[in-house]
Design a protein around this motif. Structure first.
Motif, mmCIF file in Angstrom:
data_model
loop_
_atom_site.group_PDB
_atom_site.id
_atom_site.type_symbol
_atom_site.label_atom_id
_atom_site.label_comp_id
_atom_site.label_asym_id
_atom_site.label_seq_id
_atom_site.Cartn_x
_atom_site.Cartn_y
_atom_site.Cartn_z
ATOM 1 N N ASP A 1 31.806 -16.084 -33.729
ATOM 2 C CA ASP A 1 32.453 -17.149 -32.955
ATOM 3 C C ASP A 1 32.190 -16.985 -31.456
ATOM 4 O O ASP A 1 32.302 -15.891 -30.903
ATOM 5 N N ASP A 2 31.818 -18.097 -30.809
ATOM 6 C CA ASP A 2 31.600 -18.087 -29.362
ATOM 7 C C ASP A 2 32.522 -19.081 -28.648
ATOM 8 O O ASP A 2 32.268 -19.467 -27.509
ATOM 9 N N GLN A 3 33.605 -19.481 -29.319
ATOM 10 C CA GLN A 3 34.549 -20.443 -28.756
ATOM 11 C C GLN A 3 35.815 -19.791 -28.214
ATOM 12 O O GLN A 3 36.721 -20.477 -27.755
ATOM 13 N N GLY A 4 35.897 -18.478 -28.291
ATOM 14 C CA GLY A 4 37.076 -17.784 -27.782
ATOM 15 C C GLY A 4 38.237 -17.723 -28.754
ATOM 16 O O GLY A 4 39.349 -17.347 -28.364
ATOM 17 N N HIS A 5 38.013 -18.086 -30.018
ATOM 18 C CA HIS A 5 39.086 -18.017 -31.006
ATOM 19 C C HIS A 5 39.351 -16.561 -31.396
ATOM 20 O O HIS A 5 38.484 -15.691 -31.259
ATOM 21 N N ILE A 6 40.552 -16.298 -31.923
ATOM 22 C CA ILE A 6 40.900 -14.972 -32.415
ATOM 23 C C ILE A 6 40.224 -14.767 -33.776
ATOM 24 O O ILE A 6 40.405 -15.571 -34.688
ATOM 25 N N ILE A 7 39.455 -13.700 -33.902
ATOM 26 C CA ILE A 7 38.699 -13.443 -35.128
ATOM 27 C C ILE A 7 39.503 -12.524 -36.050
ATOM 28 O O ILE A 7 39.922 -11.435 -35.642
ATOM 29 N N LEU A 8 39.708 -12.965 -37.294
ATOM 30 C CA LEU A 8 40.472 -12.203 -38.282
ATOM 31 C C LEU A 8 39.746 -12.222 -39.623
ATOM 32 O O LEU A 8 38.927 -13.101 -39.880
ATOM 33 N N HIS A 9 40.069 -11.267 -40.487
ATOM 34 C CA HIS A 9 39.569 -11.253 -41.853
ATOM 35 C C HIS A 9 40.551 -11.981 -42.763
ATOM 36 O O HIS A 9 41.771 -11.883 -42.577
ATOM 37 N N SER A 10 40.047 -12.655 -43.766
ATOM 38 C CA SER A 10 40.919 -13.270 -44.765
ATOM 39 C C SER A 10 41.514 -12.200 -45.672
ATOM 40 O O SER A 10 40.928 -11.142 -45.884
#
Length: 212
Positions: free
Chosen positions: A95-104
């Motif tokens: 992601d390059d939109q600044g969203h918080i990255i999480l695992h499902s």
């Protein structure tokens, strides 16, 4: 909590009320979301429970959501409810939109950070929150959530569709309202969290914080 490749807003959103800041001091408000443990989970339908399914996936790149009103004076923060309703979650590790990255299928804990401006010069959406006397961190056990790409419980699906302002297209206006209201009473936690973060009156920022 739903996560998608494109990014999905958290619902319910985190909201906090802050008191005890220096009205003339400038502060950043930020949020990050950390794993609760090192486990991966699965939903067992016949017992309607989450069960441990193995070890957690590899750690994702650190992400921090900096509230868009930052930096602002203590007076500004204290006279408003601070909402994180624009924060988005994704499972896209690129992601390059600044969203918080999480695992499902993992459990996570949101954390709210109050940071004095001079201590926030290193604050970045792609680096961990800076530690030190000018930073105070708050977390609330009731805000722990499990990430999914699709809801595992149909009652939760109905509840969130009805209450989420961004899910209007999924609603059926002819639905039985009595059944829905009973469902809302059963799952009262749907309401957006509102918590008060209180600092002792020490110039700049207190050494201790307490949660009301």
């Amino acid at each position: 909590m739903i996560i998608t490749k494109a990014g999905r807003r958290m619902f319910p959103a985190m909201r906090v009320k802050i008191t005890g800041l220096d009205p003339h001091q400038q502060y950043y408000i930020a949020m990050d979301i950390i794993p609760v443990d090192n486990k991966r989970y699965r939903y067992v339908y016949h017992s309607s429970k989450w069960m441990v399914a193995g070890n957690a996936d590899s750690p994702v790149p650190p992400r921090v959501y900096i509230h868009p009103d930052s930096p602002a004076s203590g007076e500004t923060w204290m006279r408003q409810v601070v909402s994180f309703d624009k924060l988005k979650l994704t499972n896209n590790e690129l992601d390059d939109q600044g969203h918080i990255i999480l695992h499902s299928m993992h459990k996570y804990q949101p954390r709210v950070h109050v940071i004095r401006k001079e201590c926030g010069e290193e604050l970045s959406p792609v680096r961990a929150i800076p530690a030190g006397e000018g930073t105070r961190t708050f977390s609330f056990p009731e805000t722990v959530f499990t990430t999914v790409t699709a809801y595992q419980n149909q009652q939760i699906t109905r509840l969130k569709i009805d209450r989420n302002p961004f899910a209007k297209g999924f609603r059926d206006s002819g639905r039985n309202r009595m059944g829905l209201e009973a469902l809302v009473e059963s799952y009262a936690f749907w309401r957006p969290s509102l918590r008060t973060l209180t600092f002792e009156d020490i110039p700049g920022m207190a050494k201790q914080g307490r949660v009301n």
